[in-house]
Design a protein around this motif. Structure first.
Motif: not given
Lengths: 1118, 428
Positions: A91-97, B114-117
């Protein structure tokens, strides 16, 4: 997974360095000397095979992103971990990506295959998040892949994935607008989705991608309305806003035709003849388009289904409903939103701010709506200034002749506030009240003049400015005020105030001929030290004085102009030069100087002090554009109402032209369909079942199973039923053919106006109740709840059922129903009606009153006389229902005066006995009260107070009428239990200002209600009520009632009884029972030769019997 | 919809940023800072600020500005309401929503946002769903996670997302089944110097803490539901049932939630539980002023008035106050001119009073004698509107839950002291 022992291996070194950093701000870099080194370290951790290290590294990277630090150089190291098993790392990688993909497009492509794989994962969460990330990567090359993924996800089993697909649509659209057409296809598909989860998101996508394609909504309109209450709150906001726009394009303005309503009375008779019924209807439908306004049932559906959302905890939802009502509802119904909006005022100050802005706009258009809540807008010293100023705005808008004194008193308090901006705004508000309300102008002016001696200069200055504006309206009368203000020039330093005073003196120098030159003298002295605006006004003053009084001021003017000539400000220099040329006659001066006086001393119109919120309602309320009073990007204009309503049939979910036919024939011509139809309930369930368990069906089923109210299940059933309709069509059509031939009905139904649709739905819903028990049995156990739904049935579902019901109806019933007028109230009212619509009086919001089926059934077909009377009566009643809150009594109902309009100071009140069962309490007599406001002021808070009743009597008050606008009429129903006595019920009728003592005394005939019985029953009952209980009287019939018809009419109008069939034509029999205690009342009129007759009344209560005899006797002999 | 979010602390630093669409430079916040500078008080920053390319919508909570960046038309309340929901969620997760708490939990914050939006449109805002997706950090869990390498992130789609009761998670188990309801009422009132009520309303809420196993279906009925004039519900409440029977019927979320809030605006229903008598006088030309203030209970139905706190903004001319409190302590801040008096509990036998003198700036003109007095208080075991819960029943589960109901009345925005002029004054 790795455990703590992993720290021992070769990467241990770096991790142990990382350990103490845990939870700290990585950017502070206390331990690492340089960025380069730190990132190196992170890279190493990311390369390790320990998830805990990776996680640690990712956490630190995300923390950097959060702080806005650049971490883009880590991209290659991070992207490698996109396939990591650990879900948090992933998930954190996704955030970064998502954050950096745009900057590093090539490298981002490396991750795509992982997501493609993720899209096929059996876990719906993984599928959804893969789609989320894939669509969030803003890399143009992958547009085709995204498109494909979205299309696939749009038909995914899981509604959650479909929701994600809906979210992905606007993302792709913003990346590549060229894909619009394809995306619209996906939107169209998702719009048809029946789950509440998807609805909000897809409408959001619709709004961003193709808000102009309103046609996509038609087919989904009813579904969206019905699902609305179950959609998550954010989706509700978006859907409601969109539907507001939709309704503006599809329905007629409910407020356009108010004055024409009265004309509709004659139409009651259209339905009277069965054979002609249809023709008439079509005609009337066309007529309805031109003349009286009839609300489209779909329009009503929207209003009805959004109303409960006013109770939402989410302020945005409440606001959305409020704006919907403001823009779409008939004037009389808009009031409901006020209370909810006032409630929001207790919320966070930001919410208050937005709500107040909208309330300010609303109060300009519909002041009456918020008047009862005036005090909620009082200002507290703890309110932030911006809130105070908005509240002030609202208070000013609400001010009128009646409340102005209270409001001014509040304003007086506010002036003492320490918040100077607020004080200034208050003074402005007083000025506006003064201009708007002529009566208080002098009061305000005097108040403001008093403020001129206030210690605070700001207060004084602001007052001066406001006084100046007010004086302009009537300067002649106020020369003393001008003099007073002239004196102030010595003290006031605020430039705007000084300028205002000077302007005033110049403008009205003729009213203060002595003072004006003196003021100019003083000003000339201080000219050089003044502010620019003051200087300009000094020049103006000089010029005006020169023109009117050149003798005294010639030199002074020259002096001032000379000073101005060398001023630093070029505006002032210019002005001086210009004025000198204009007023001082020289050789060179042109023709203009002749007109100098006209130029300077022209009559200037008084400024209009109006609200900054005026006309802001052309923006959709609640929108950003409205708040800013400027069009924001992406704002969709709220269209004007159409002149004529577009074809309403577009919203029918079935194949277009077959629907109206089906509807039309349903109730009457097709009676044999029931058996065929029933299985469709189960069929349709099975058919849509296989998609997956979590679809709409299961939603509604489990909803109702777990005891949720029918609002939930209703939504599911709607779509089911629509489906079932289209299926049954085939069979229907065949049957239809035959029937149609038989009955010689021409097919005119194809273009059905909305008005025509409703009667049927109305009928059916009435009959539904009858059939309910039957149906429930016939259905699968899973749909138990549907019996509940039917009560809630919307036009659609009831239509589908109408055919089944008609079988059980007798011919007469069906015929009678056909007589229902053409213009009918929309389904909202329809839903709760009893099958006897002639008794129908329930109105828009009188949901409390659920008329139970009237017992007065007339079983004999040729028994025309009495039933016709009542029918016609009923017809006219239903017809006038169009006026949203009034029930005009038909001519045959006797009205009594409760309050004469003279004694009521303009409030006229009449009442009549509607003879309708009073549903909240069956032992009460329904009394219909009609209020007419003959004044030209609004009457508020009409309610009953302090009933003084005989013992045992009870009263059920009508709900308080919050507002009765001038000239308007409103009708309410109240219930009184008279305990079967003709004692009057006394009570007070209160308005917001007055109380009136009134009393209602019922004629004895109104204390009863009809009872149906057979001839034998009648005789049996009569046999038991002999002797003391029987009262007979001989009479001579009046001229007009010698025949049977006449007698029946007289008797039924004198007493609320129904006719009992009778073998002999010499006798007329009637039966009824008292409302309160249910004691039988039997009436017999036996006619003899000539005009002689005998009247017999049998009743246990002799008092009632005696009085009734008297009343009927009177009625018959006249 | 919502493009980006910036968190700004009271000293004007952006300490967190999150973007849901392409990145918006943080320089956009300069417009916000400008507006902040213009505003005299922190709460006077306009919630909506237009900039050339974006719109900034902000809320202020816990001295943190939550600034959302918007690019196109969106209902402002939508954004505001969402931002408040974000704050509520943070509070729910971390106990406090302070700058420090957010910084300490920055990763959880990021995961939550991230989950909320999704793409700026709210995705999951129900706290029960979020808690299944991302478990709130606790010390124990942090320790366990470090040792076992397990994560804080759920692997399955929360069941609530798909069910008809999205607010409740499934598989809830408790050994002690309990349901507590707090009826809390706040009185908002403006009272005139003479003691007559200008406006008074009651804002009530019923907060619940429900810890029940399985899928309980609760009904809560009132003795006097007619009192509830204007209500708003948690989505779990069945609206139709309320309309028809005035009974609250619902499947509760797990844990803490606000069941309903209501509003009683009819003034004759609002009893004012305390009164204030005060007399503040200044003599023209003298540098001394008299200050007298007495508090007393009224209409409290025998319940004690507790935690009383009186505060008043004295006129600017007052230099110092030398007062004597019969009970409690008072403070006077000579800079802000704010007088606060912590009274504590009111003893009806011996009414608390605050008396003394004030010294004035020499030569200053006579200040206004009617400063606003703001009062805070609490009354336990009483709902001032008279609202009473009749009974609470549970269906759908077999066990017997422990039920508790608590009432409390508080002062909301309760102000008194200002003198209302008579109409005649206006007429001069």
């Amino acid at each position: 997974m790795s455990s703590g022992s992993g720290f021992g291996d070769e990467k241990g070194g770096s991790s142990s360095v990382g350990e103490p950093e845990y939870g700290h701000d990585p950017a502070s870099g206390g331990i690492f000397s340089s960025d380069y080194k730190r990132h190196d370290d992170l890279k190493e951790m990311l390369d390790s095979n320990k998830d805990s290290l990776k996680l640690e590294a990712m956490k630190r990277i995300v923390a950097m992103i959060a702080r806005g630090k650049n971490a883009s150089d880590l991209f290659p190291a991070v992207v490698k971990n996109v396939a990591c098993k650990n879900i948090e790392v992933k998930k954190l990688v996704y955030v970064y990506l998502v954050r950096y993909a745009e900057e590093q497009q090539d490298l981002a492509l490396l991750s795509i295959s992982t997501f493609q794989r993720g899209l096929k994962d059996p876990n719906q969460l993984i599928r959804a998040s893969a789609l989320r990330v894939l669509s969030s990567i803003r890399v143009t090359i992958i547009v085709p892949i995204m498109m494909l993924a979205i299309k696939e996800a749009a038909s995914d089993m899981s509604p959650y994935v479909r929701k994600t697909a809906a979210h992905a649509i606007p993302k792709l659209y913003s990346l590549d607008p060229e894909q619009k057409d394809q995306l619209i296809e996906v939107i169209e598909k998702l719009l048809a989705d029946k789950t509440t989860l998807v609805a909000g998101s897809v409408v959001m996508a619709f709004e961003e991608v193709c808000p102009e394609r309103i046609d996509l909504i038609h087919k989904n309109y009813r579904k969206l309305c019905n699902l609305l209450i179950d959609v998550e709150e954010w989706g509700q906001v978006v859907i409601i806003n969109m539907l507001t726009r939709y309704a503006r394009t599809q329905f007629l303005n409910p407020n356009v035709n108010e004055s024409l309503l009265e004309e509709s009375g004659e139409k009651a008779f259209y339905g009277s003849d069965d054979e002609e019924g249809k023709e008439e209807k079509a005609e009337a439908a066309a007529l309805a388009k031109r003349k009286p306004y009839v609300m489209d049932p779909d329009h009503r559906l929207l209003l009805r289904n959004t109303k409960p959302l006013l109770q939402s905890r989410n302020a945005a939802v409440v606001m959305a409903v409020a704006q919907l009502y403001f823009h779409l509802a008939p004037k009389a119904e808009v009031g409901v939103i006020a209370k909810a909006l006032v409630r929001l005022m207790r919320s966070h100050s930001e919410v208050q701010y937005v709500v107040l802005q909208n309330v300010a706009t609303m109060t300009i258009k519909r002041r009456g709506m918020f008047e009862p809540y005036l005090k909620s807008f009082y200002i507290r010293s703890t309110d932030p200034t911006q809130i105070k100023i908005l509240k002030l705005e609202v208070l000013t808008n609400l001010a009128n002749e009646t409340n102005i004194s209270t409001i001014l008193r509040e304003f007086q308090t506010y002036i003492k506030s320490m918040d100077k901006d607020f004080v200034a705004a208050t003074i402005q508000a007083i000025g506006r009240c003064a201009t708007n309300i002529g009566e208080v102008r002098d009061t305000c002016l005097n108040g403001l003049v008093q403020l001129l001696s206030n210690r605070d200069e700001l207060v004084v200055a602001e007052s001066v400015v406001v006084i100046k504006k007010l004086l302009q309206m009537q300067p002649e009368q106020h020369s003393d005020i001008i003099k007073h203000m002239a004196k102030l020039t010595d003290n006031i330093q605020v430039p705007m105030a000084r300028a205002s005073i000077l302007w005033l003196i110049g403008e009205y120098c003729e009213h203060v001929p002595k003072i004006a030159p003196d003021v100019l003298r003083k000003m000339a002295k201080t000219f050089t030290n003044e502010e620019d605006i003051v200087k300009l006004q000094i020049i103006n003053l000089a010029a005006k004085l020169y023109l009117t009084n050149s003798k005294q001021t010639k030199l002074l003017t020259q002096y001032v102009l000379n000073l101005a000539k060398y001023d630093q400000n070029y505006d002032i220099r210019d002005r001086a030069r210009f004025i000198r040329q204009l007023i001082v006659p020289t050789d060179k001066s042109g023709a203009l100087s002749k007109y100098a006086k006209k130029l300077f001393l022209a009559l200037k119109p008084a400024p209009v002090l109006e609200s900054p919120f005026k006309d802001r309602d052309h923006f959709q309320l609640g929108s950003l554009s409205h708040l800013l009073n400027a069009k924001a990007g992406g704002y969709q204009e709220l269209p004007d109402w159409p002149e004529t309503a577009p074809d309403p049939s577009v919203r029918n979910v079935e194949v277009k032209d077959s629907v109206p036919e089906w509807t039309k024939c349903s109730s009457r011509e097709k009676r044999k369909e029931k058996k065929v139809e029933k299985p469709f309930y189960s069929d349709s369930e099975e058919e849509s079942g296989p998609t997956e368990s979590a679809d709409s069906e299961s939603d509604s089923a489990s909803g109702s199973g777990s005891g949720s109210e029918s609002e939930e299940s209703g939504s599911g059933s709607e779509s089911e039923e629509s489906r079932e309709e289209s299926e049954s069509e085939q069979e229907d059509k065949e049957d239809e053919e035959d029937k149609r031939k038989k009955k010689k009905k021409t097919d005119r139904g194809k273009v059905k106006a909305p008005a025509v649709e409703s009667p049927e739905s109305e009928e059916s819903s009435g009959a539904e109740e009858k059939n309910r028990a039957q149906k429930v049995k016939g259905r699968r156990s899973g749909s138990e709840s549907e019996s509940e739904e039917e009560e809630e049935s919307e036009s659609e579902s009831s239509r589908s059922e109408s055919e089944s019901e008609s079988e059980s109806e007798s011919d007469t019933d069906a015929k009678k129903k056909k007589k229902a007028p053409v213009t009918k109230p929309p389904p909202k009212q329809a839903k709760k009606e009893s099958k006897k619509e002639k008794k129908e009086m329930s109105l828009l919001d009188l949901d409390d009153f659920e008329p139970t089926p009237s017992p007065q059934v007339t079983p004999v077909n040729n028994f025309l006389s009495s039933s016709l009377v009542t029918d016609l009566e009923g017809l006219s009643l239903t017809d006038t229902v169009m006026a949203p809150t009034t029930i005009a009594p038909s001519g045959s109902v006797k009205t009594y005066e409760l309050l004469h309009r003279i004694t009521g100071e303009g409030l006229g009140v009449e009442y009549c006995f509607s003879r309708q069962p009073f549903s909240p309490d069956a032992h009460m007599v329904a009394v219909q009260i009609m209020f007419t406001n003959n004044t030209n002021a609004e009457t508020k808070n009409l309610h009953v107070e302090d009933p003084k009743l005989q013992s045992g009597m009870r009263i059920k008050e009508f709900p308080e009428i919050e507002l009765l606008p001038p000239g308007e009429m409103v009708t309410v129903v109240m219930g009184i239990d008279f305990c079967d006595s003709t004692q009057a019920a006394n009570f007070q009728l209160c308005t917001h200002i007055r109380k009136f003592f009134v009393s209602i005394q019922p004629p004895v005939g109104e204390l009863m209600m009809p009872v149906f019985m057979t001839e034998n029953e009648f005789k049996k009952e009569q046999g038991q009520l002999m002797g003391m209980n029987e009262i007979s009287e001989k009479l001579t019939l009046g001229e007009k009632c010698q025949n049977e018809h006449g007698i029946v009419q007289r008797v039924t109008s004198a007493a609320n009884v129904s006719r009992v069939p009778c073998g002999s034509d010499k006798e007329c029999r009637f039966a009824g029972k008292t409302v309160s205690s249910g004691i039988l009342v039997l009436v017999t009129v036996a006619t003899k030769e000539e005009r002689a007759a005998q009247l017999t009344v049998n009743c246990e209560k002799m008092v009632i019997g005696t009085m009734l005899v008297k009343d009927i006797l009177q009625a018959l002999t006249q | 919809m919502i493009h980006s979010l910036f968190l700004v602390n009271s000293s004007g630093d952006i300490f967190l940023e999150k973007h849901w669409k392409s990145v918006v430079s943080r320089s956009v916040c300069d417009y916000f800072f400008e507006a902040q500078e213009r505003a005299s008080e922190p709460e006077n920053v306009p919630p909506v600020i237009p900039t050339p390319h974006h719109y900034l919508i902000s809320v202020l909570r816990h001295r943190i500005y939550f600034v959302a960046v918007i690019q196109s038309e969106v209902p402002p309340l939508f954004v505001i309401e969402f931002l408040h929901r974000v704050v509520d969620t943070f509070q729910d997760y971390f106990g406090l929503c302070t700058e420090a708490a957010i910084k300490d939990n920055v990763v959880v914050v990021y995961e939550l946002l991230e989950e909320m939006l999704d793409n700026g449109f709210p995705l999951a805002t129900e706290s029960n769903i979020l808690k299944e997706l991302i478990k709130p950090p606790t010390i124990l869990r942090t320790v366990v996670n470090t040792i076992t390498g397990s994560t804080n992130v759920g692997e399955q789609l929360p069941t609530g997302q798909l069910s008809v009761v999205p607010w409740r998670r499934t598989g809830v188990k408790y050994t002690n089944n309990e349901a507590y309801f707090d009826v809390v009422e706040e009185i908002d009132a403006i009272i005139d110097k003479s003691g007559s009520t200008i406006t008074a309303e009651i804002q009530g809420v019923i907060d619940a803490c429900v810890k029940l196993t399985g899928m309980p279906d609760l009904t809560l009925s009132f003795m006097n539901p007619r009192l509830l004039d204007d209500v708003s519900f948690h989505p779990c409440v069945r609206f139709k049932r309320w309309e028809a029977e005035r009974i609250l019927s619902f499947i509760p979320p797990d844990g803490n939630f606000r069941l309903l809030s209501y509003h009683v605006s009819s003034q004759n229903l609002v009893a004012i539980p305390v009164y204030v008598k005060h007399n503040i006088t200044f003599r023209e030309g003298s540098s001394q002023g008299r200050f007298e203030l007495t508090l007393g209970p009224k209409q409290t139905m025998g319940k004690a008035v507790e935690s009383v706190l009186v505060s008043s903004q004295l006129p600017r001319g007052v230099l110092n106050a030398n007062l004597n409190a019969s009970q409690g302590t008072y403070t006077f801040d000579p800079v802000t001119k704010l007088l606060t008096w912590d009274v504590g509990k009111i003893n009806p036998q011996k009414l608390p009073s605050l008396k003394g003198s004030m010294s004035l700036q020499a030569g200053a003109s006579k200040p206004d004698e009617n400063p606003t007095i703001i009062i805070q208080f609490k009354i336990q075991q009483m709902a001032i509107s008279g609202l009473k819960v009749n009974r609470l029943d549970m269906y759908g589960e077999k066990y017997k839950p422990f039920k508790g109901i608590k009432y409390m009345t508080k002062a909301g925005k309760f102000q008194t002291g200002m003198q209302r002029p008579h109409v005649s004054c206006v007429k001069a």
